[in-house]
Design an enzyme around this catalytic site. Structure first.
Site, PDB file in Angstrom:
ATOM      1  N   GLU A 435      49.124  -4.556   3.940  1.00 31.78           N
ATOM      2  CA  GLU A 435      48.281  -3.471   4.712  1.00 31.78           C
ATOM      3  C   GLU A 435      47.855  -2.309   3.513  1.00 31.78           C
ATOM      4  O   GLU A 435      48.027  -0.914   3.877  1.00 31.78           O
ATOM      5  CB  GLU A 435      48.975  -2.809   5.823  1.00 31.78           C
ATOM      6  CG  GLU A 435      49.302  -3.940   6.917  1.00 31.78           C
ATOM      7  CD  GLU A 435      47.959  -4.640   7.352  1.00 31.78           C
ATOM      8  OE1 GLU A 435      46.938  -4.203   6.979  1.00 31.78           O
ATOM      9  OE2 GLU A 435      48.385  -5.764   8.056  1.00 31.78           O
ATOM     10  N   GLY A 436      47.966  -2.798   2.209  1.00 31.83           N
ATOM     11  CA  GLY A 436      47.902  -1.870   1.190  1.00 31.83           C
ATOM     12  C   GLY A 436      48.921  -1.649   0.321  1.00 31.83           C
ATOM     13  O   GLY A 436      50.119  -0.834   1.076  1.00 31.83           O
TER      14      GLY A 436
END
Length: 563
Positions: A435-436
């Site tokens: 998610e980053g």
């Protein structure tokens, strides 16, 4: 070793006694009938379900884990039955709108639920973890036809969803994605390409899986502006199988209970979600929700590790503790030894402080969506934009490093499987990546959200916190942040911003943590040993790191260390 138990008493204290959520939420028109008793009852029932149904499957999820069989994926024994009980009890629909079959409850309740689930069984929780993000994405960007077919089933959890972004050559740089989507005369598209690292891309938990896929239409420009978002289900409306294939599942360091799939879209049927070329805008509705969920995963995993370490320290006896009186025996529980107590108190301080910040962010999400005053909605959105990357990074980093510290309490026993602590360390590591990555979060915070306006948005958030709490150490940390932000903005050097980003995010997180602990200690029961002990650990062993980060940042800006 006892199974994880949700910390519902602590969660209620932080939500109600410190943040006063039982007053804030009913004041919003959307939650006028949501009183403190209802909020407390939902938390209590969530805790029971998690403890009784999900937590006992933790070790089963690690061994044997998921199995790949000629394109099919079999989840560990008991996972499918637990998931069926989960969605049929209505838990995925907690914060979804009532018109979509949801319960219309505040987002912050969903956040607490997923913290519990992650602490109980991270691998199992990966399956429903993207549901709410997929729901929000489709609700805001999907056509009426797509919503009528898929929205209610995603809201209920009857059908699970995926987020198909990453390709072998396109990880953080999604603009390099090559998957193609060719329009058809009937308005559908044919999607072709491969995606990797797809959590839950194939499984036996639900009949259908709704894939949200980034792809490029013919003639679309290169880079991120050429990407559109498409919905491609595993099963089409007539019940036939779409040409979406799982080629393999990854053999991973942890999360063996969650299948991480290599997915192949072979001229698969799909439909565009939102406008052409604006796929990332639609997808980021999922990403922002997912990043706060990941922050809560870090907290839940650290709490699970702490519970195991604390229980072991109560029972394990080794040598006489310093200061023990003669005649008390040749050995004491190791929890009486300062070295062990130091670990437990410090990690408890991280859990409590980060939990308060995450719950505050969950409340701000509810305010951003439902407050009748536009200026208050804007302020809440500003908080979420700035604080979410901080929490995603600092909670997951501490989830991993703190779990490793908790393993240390076990000594050699922590390194073997039977105690379960090593699984938490392995499972937690990925939260710093997906998610980053945490490095991307830091760059997003400093280079994209703080420096473009010279730090004004961050200064406004800090000023609002100062009005809630008049505390000298907090004011000094906030003043130091403003000072170093001005120096970084004046430098106008994008390379410096990227080099300083990790230290800057860490400093912001520590300043917020200091504020959180002042709020906790000034609330009812804040002086009791339960809260005073970790508060002391925070002041002594955690918050001094803020000055170290400031020294690094000042040096990078060319300022004297004594500034």
């Amino acid at each position: 070793m006892p199974s994880y138990r949700p910390s519902t008493d602590d969660q209620r204290h932080l939500l109600f006694d410190v943040l006063q959520a039982d007053r804030v939420l009913p004041a919003l028109p959307a939650f006028a009938e949501v009183d403190g008793d209802l909020l407390s009852q939902v938390l209590e029932e969530a805790g029971k379900f998690v403890a009784d149904v999900v937590a006992p499957l933790q070790a089963v999820g690690d061994a044997p884990g998921c199995k790949f069989d000629n394109g099919r994926v079999l989840t560990p024994p008991g996972f499918a039955a637990a998931y069926r009980a989960f969605w049929q009890a209505g838990w995925p629909a907690l914060a979804c709108a009532t018109e979509d079959g949801g319960q219309g409850l505040p987002w912050v309740l969903e956040g607490v639920l997923y913290e519990m689930l992650s602490g109980a069984n991270h691998g199992w929780t990966m399956a429903p973890g993207l549901l709410h993000g997929a729901y929000e994405c489709l609700k805001h960007h999907g056509s009426e036809e797509l919503k009528s077919t898929y929205l209610a089933r995603i809201a209920s959890g009857e059908w699970l969803a995926t987020m198909c972004l990453t390709e072998p050559h396109a990880g953080s740089d999604l603009g390099l994605a090559r998957t193609q989507a060719v329009p058809q005369a009937d308005g559908s598209f044919r999607i072709s390409g491969s995606k990797i690292f797809i959590s839950g891309g194939e499984h036996d938990l639900t009949d259908n899986i709704v894939h949200l896929v980034l792809a490029r239409e013919p003639g679309a420009p290169a880079g991120p502006k050429g990407l559109s978002l498409f919905l491609a289900p595993k099963l089409l409306q007539d019940g036939s199988r779409n040409t979406v294939h799982c080629d393999r599942i990854e053999e991973k360091m942890g999360l063996h209970g969650s299948p991480t799939c290599v997915m192949r879209f072979d001229n698969a049927t799909g439909w565009r979600v939102g406008d052409a070329g604006r796929g990332l805008n639609a997808m980021f509705v999922m990403m922002n929700a997912a990043r706060l969920h990941v922050a809560l995963q870090g907290i839940g995993l650290l709490d699970a590790a702490w519970q195991k370490a604390e229980a072991y320290a109560q029972e394990r006896t080794q040598m006489r503790a310093p200061g023990a009186l003669r005649g008390e025996g040749a050995a004491d529980p190791i929890i009486r030894h300062p070295a062990v107590r130091r670990i437990l108190d410090t990690e408890r301080a991280w859990i409590d402080g980060l939990r308060l910040l995450a719950y505050r962010t969950g409340l701000e999400l509810d305010l951003a969506k439902h407050h009748p005053d536009a200026s208050r909605r804007a302020a809440a959105q500003q908080w979420c934009s700035l604080v979410t990357p901080v929490l995603k990074s600092i909670c997951t980093e501490q989830g991993f490093s703190g779990a490793s510290r908790c393993l240390q309490v076990f000594g050699g026993h922590g390194y073997v499987k039977e105690w379960g602590i090593e699984q938490i360390v392995r499972d937690s590591r990925v939260t710093m990546i997906y998610e980053g990555t945490n490095e991307i979060q830091a760059i997003d915070l400093l280079a994209r959200k703080v420096l473009p306006d010279g730090g004004q948005a961050l200064a406004a958030v800090l000023a609002s916190l100062e009005t809630e709490l008049d505390d000298a150490p907090t004011r000094e940390r906030f003043a130091a942040l403003r000072e170093v932000t001005r120096a970084l903005a004046a430098a106008q050097d994008p390379t410096l911003a990227c080099e300083a980003a990790d230290d800057y995010l860490r400093a912001v997180g520590l300043a917020l943590l200091g504020w959180a602990w002042e709020r906790i200690t000034r609330a009812p029961a804040g002086s009791s040993p339960r809260w005073a002990q970790p508060a002391a650990a925070a002041r002594l062993r955690i918050l001094p790191e803020f000055e170290m980060r400031m020294a690094i940042l000042r040096t990078q800006c060319g300022q004297p260390l004594a500034a």
